[in-house]
Every structure is written in structure tokens, then in C-alpha cells.
Design an enzyme around this catalytic site. Sequence first.
Site, short mmCIF file in Angstrom:
data_model
loop_
_atom_site.label_atom_id
_atom_site.label_comp_id
_atom_site.label_asym_id
_atom_site.label_seq_id
_atom_site.Cartn_x
_atom_site.Cartn_y
_atom_site.Cartn_z
N SER A 112 2.61 -51.15 34.08
CA SER A 112 1.15 -50.22 32.79
C SER A 112 0.34 -49.72 33.78
CB SER A 112 0.17 -50.68 32.32
OG SER A 112 -0.73 -51.68 33.22
N ARG A 113 -0.01 -50.85 35.29
CA ARG A 113 -0.90 -49.60 35.76
C ARG A 113 -0.49 -48.37 36.51
NH1 ARG A 113 -6.64 -51.53 35.79
NH2 ARG A 113 -5.83 -52.43 33.91
N VAL A 116 5.24 -56.42 34.31
CA VAL A 116 4.73 -55.63 33.12
C VAL A 116 3.15 -55.13 33.47
CG1 VAL A 116 4.01 -55.29 30.26
CG2 VAL A 116 5.80 -56.84 31.07
N TYR A 117 1.62 -55.79 33.81
CA TYR A 117 1.06 -55.53 34.49
C TYR A 117 1.23 -54.75 35.48
CZ TYR A 117 -3.77 -55.69 37.16
OH TYR A 117 -4.51 -55.30 37.60
N ALA A 118 1.74 -54.30 35.96
CA ALA A 118 1.92 -53.90 37.26
C ALA A 118 2.65 -52.21 36.26
CB ALA A 118 2.73 -54.12 38.81
#
Lengths: 259, 201
Positions: free
Chosen positions: B100-101, B96-98
Site C-alpha cells: 500500500s505504501r 500488504v502494508y508495504a
Amino acid sequence: MLLEGKVALITGAASGIGRATALRFAREGARVGLLDFNPDTLGEAASEVDAAGPGAMPLLADVRDPAAMNAAVEQLVERFGRLDILFANAGIAGLWAPVGDIRPDEFDQLFSINVRGTFLSVQAALPALRVQGGSIVITASVTGNAMFSSVGASVYASTKAAQLAFGKMLAFELAHERIRVNIVCPGNVSTNILDHISYRNMEKLRYPVRHSGDVPLTDGAPATPDQIASAVLFLVSDEASYVTGEALVVDGAQSMFRG
Amino acid sequence: MDGKVALVTGGASGIGRGAALKFAQEGARVGLLDFNPDRLEAAAAEVDAAGPGAMALQADVRDPAALPHLRIRGGSIVITTSVNGSRMYSNVGASVYAASRAARLALGKMLALELARDRIRVNVICPGSVATNIWDNTWVLDREGRRVASEFPVVVVPLSGDKPATAEQIANVVLFLVPDMASHVTGEVVVIDGAQSLLKG
């Protein structure tokens, strides 16, 4: 037949790319769960797919709702006994407008359907996919990944980039469970997604550039949904058994012509 | 950056604080925006002492933001994203972090074209490992169970012998992108990772 004995779940299956893919899967021997939030077109699509193959099931659910997504997968697995394929395809084009004119709730709506919806579809399908391994395909777009010139679509493009990155991360994370994850990036496709775009203040954004005939392969004609379905069929089938983490662009060289 | 005014979100620590300090040293007045009041005051004081003026702005970036102010006379936006989601996909558990990035990277490229006629340049930086406190704010759940049994080379940052970048090394690149040195650079993505993402995909 490429998908004999397989069971597939397709989100956004009542129209466009999802519906065309459901039909192709059925003709290749798969039983298909068609998930959509639109009850009118869903029933009709499921009947058509049912008639074309060994079985189809309409699943009325909103991809933003985790409980509804889990329940839909449970129903599908109860009826057909397994799940091999997830095609996370539901998505909207949302509002296209100058970035300063987009409200936070409009931003949230796009991310909620396109990104959270993909996330929840994967979460709901995973327990069943893990049983025997399987294949996931996510519908992203050339916009946000290979093309950035659709001015006004900044939020839509961001959701499509997020979906691609999410798919690539999962390809690695799930590889050891024998679950392949690939992404399809269509260019222009003749679906009804464009009918549902809302536009606001677009006159502020027009650049004096005309991209007439900007799909070199077809003199500008968009792809048919079936041409995208072909790519998805390849990716989910055993023909692509060593392909994972791939983002397949299907755009008739449009993104080569237009940045 | 004489005469310029800059807004730095996440300005109280890490890359943001490093960039705010650089901007101040180059003559900019800087608004430091953060949600953490304690660190924010200390950072603003440090930046104020280093240049012509600094202002602490306590806010949550989830509330509507400051872009319209830039429209008045053009300007420059830099968005911090990451090699995760653009060049590196192997940090299992960070899906999920990736995502968003990657969304931020696409947003930056889309806005580069949309805002070009307003003379607003938009660029994106993708740091690799940086010595910041971001790990203090990261939750790791059941990560071992999901980790793939692979052997990566021991040295993960080829350029620095495994040392992460300093916030200042990232801020140096932001400093290049913001003022007139980069006056024809827009829609560009600059990876700052000491070749880390060439080694580990």
C-alpha cells in the site's frame, strides 16, 4: 529442457504475456495450469499449450475470489500432483483519466484485480509451493516503478508499484522456505491489454511532448509477449536459482528514454 | 505560510498533528481531518491556539476527498508513505502494508506530472521509524514463526543512536515541501530515516 517435471500455475493465461509464457513453459517440459476468467479464449489457449508439452489444464476462475482460487489450485495439484511455479500475471489497465474524474469504484476495480488478485494467487498457491520449495514471478510494469509519464494512468501505476513491493517483501519472507519471488516489469508489449483500457477526458491531460520511437532498442516497436515470456522463463528456472527479490525491467531501454 | 489554507488527513495524531501544528505556527489556517473524534478535538484546539485558525473535520478518508478544491489556484500536496515498500523490504509480515505504501509513492509521482500544468506540486515523504501511535493500531499475527533468523546491528537508526524520529522532525520536512521554499520541487521522494534504510534493507 529447463522445466522438466515441474508444474506451473499461470494467471491471466488465456492471452498476451500469460499465454506466451504458458507455451514456453510447456515447451520446456512443464505441465501448466492456465487460469483465466474468459472461458472462450481459455479453452483455446489450454489446447494449444497441451499440444506443445506434457500437459495443460484450463482453470476458469476470477483472481478476486479466494474460494475460486483455492479450488483451482486444488484441482491443479490433484491432476498433476504438485506445484512448483506461480506466475501471477493477471491484470488489467483499467480506466485512464484525470485523477479528479476517476470514481472510487473504478479505483477499487483496478486494485481488486491487480493487487488483491496477486495477493490471493499467492495465498492459494503457497501451501503447495511450500511442499518442495518453488518460484513465484509477478507481472508488474515499468509504469509506477521506472516510468511515470503515462499521464492518466495514476491508479494503474499505483497497483503496479504495490505488486512490486509485495513481491520484494515476499522474497524476504519466503526465502527460508526456499521459495524465490521475482518481479518482471515489461514496457510496451503487443498484447490486447491496451484494447481494454477505457479513457475518459484524456484531452485535458495531453502534454505537448511526443515520444515517437520511444523504445530505443527497436525504433519504437513493442516487445512481443514471447520476449517477456523469455524473462519469466529465466526467473522461474534453476538458471536463476540464486535470484530472488529482483525486479527485472524488460523494456528495450524505454524507461531510460522516457521518465 | 501566511494566507494559506491546508488540509491534513490523519491530523489528530503523530506526523499529521505535528505537521498541522507547524503549518499553524507558520501562519496557515488548517483543517485537521481524522476519524477519531476524541483526539481530533484536542488536536484542533492545540493547532487553533498556535495560529490563525483551525477546524476539526471528522471523516473517513475512504469517502471521496478534497482534491478539486486545490485546482482553483494551484497548490501543493504531500503524501506520507514509508521506507517500507520503497527502500526497506525486511519487515516480515508487513507485505500488504508495504504494497500500500509503494502504491502511494507511485500515485504521488504520477500526479506530480499530471497536475503540474495546474500548478499543483506533489511530493512524497518516506519516514523510517517515528515515535507515533501507529503501532497501537497494528496487529501482529504469528510474526515470530515467519521471522528470518538474521542478526541486524543493534543500532537501527545510525543518525540518532537508535532513537526514532519525532513527529516534529518529519513535519519539518513537510513544511519545507509545502510552501514556496520548494516552489520548483515536484515528484520528489524524500527519505527521512536517519540512514536506517541504508543499514537494514
